[in-house]
Write an enzyme that holds these catalytic residues in place. Structure first.
Site: not given
Ligand code: CO
Length: 300
Positions: A177, A207, A239
């Site tokens: 993530h 991210e 995602h």
């Molecule tokens: Co996210």
């Protein structure tokens, strides 16, 4: 003689006072242990298998202990509520446990890194342990990647869950993530660690860092032709299905395909593999043991 009698009386009254004090502070309520599992959550029905797998394994490891769940994402709780599934926030779950007479609660984070979500969870648990007449002892189980030892164990789990069809010269790119939190450094640390065992396994994030451009450069440097894309998140949710393997032109699959790599995506979250779940369960076992030993509060 009189002096001794006085001493005995004084000591006795101290004992009576001490036990009354303990009683006032919850010593009367019988010990009741519980487990609270905390995940970010996912609104995708196909992602729920990951949570079901963790639930099954935790209940197998802690046969007689009640297990409850909480989800940290407000958006996901709202989405699920609209579909008729009421999911608890951490505060809601702990309130219910407090009302149901739980005195000792081990809270297990199902997050990947010790990032912002974990910090918030720990802060909420800490607040609950300080409430008068509240839960007497709350311990926190660490997320998947917390220590050097975890890096080694997670690397082993990654190597064990790579599709068997993958050949040595082909690459595996994991999508973590990622976060602006300092704990984000664990992704690069994991890549370093896992590459000591297999030089063609890469770890990027959506991210945070390492970004996909960096991974793409590394793939080109190693003259790789085929890439297996795998989510490095507990569930293969939004995602994984969109940013990693989706048809949009900025998905990792589209990006790498355009750059000339042949891509194959695996849509399975880490929590669907027993190899990873075993690490979370071991962290919960540590937290649970601290619960048994200690009477006070404990945050790690
Ligand atoms: Co996210």
């Amino acid at each position: 003689m009189l002096k001794r009698l006085l001493l005995v009386l004084m000591f006795g009254s101290v004992l009576v006072w001490a036990s009354a004090y303990a009683g006032h502070h919850g010593g009367v309520s019988p010990r009741k242990e519980g487990i609270l599992l905390v995940a970010f959550g996912s609104s995708l029905p196909e992602a729920q298998v990951a949570f079901e797998n963790i639930d099954r394994q935790v209940k197998a490891a802690f046969a007689d202990i009640p297990v409850r769940w909480a989800y940290t994402s407000h958006i996901i709780r709202k989405k699920m509520a609209a579909r008729g599934h009421q999911l608890d926030s951490v505060a809601m779950a702990l309130t219910k446990m407090m009302e149901d007479g739980f005195t000792h609660v081990a809270v297990q984070s199902l997050h990947t890194i010790r990032g912002e979500e974990f910090d918030n969870l720990a802060a909420t648990a800490r607040a609950f342990s300080r409430m008068p007449e509240g839960i007497r002892c709350i311990t926190m189980g660490a997320p998947l990647l917390s220590t050097q030892d975890d890096l080694e164990k997670v690397s082993a789990a990654i190597l064990a869950t790579i599709p068997p069809a993958r050949k040595e010269q082909e690459a595996v790119v994991l999508m973590g993530h990622g976060s602006h939190h300092p704990a984000n450094a664990f992704y690069a640390a994991l890549m370093f660690n896992v590459q000591r065992h297999d030089s063609h396994v890469f770890v990027g994030t959506v991210e945070g860092a390492p970004e996909i451009d960096v991974i793409q450069t590394l793939l080109a440097e190693k003259k790789i032709k085929k890439v297996y894309l795998m989510p490095f998140m507990s569930v293969a949710g939004d995602h994984a299905r969109n940013d990693m393997a989706g048809p949009d032109e900025d998905s990792w699959k589209s990006l790498l395909t355009r750059a000339g790599f042949q891509c194959e995506a695996v849509l399975k979250g880490t929590a669907e593999y027993d190899n990873f779940v075993a690490i979370w369960v071991a962290h919960l076992q540590e937290a649970y043991q601290r619960l048994s030993k200690k009477h006070g509060h404990d945050y790690k």
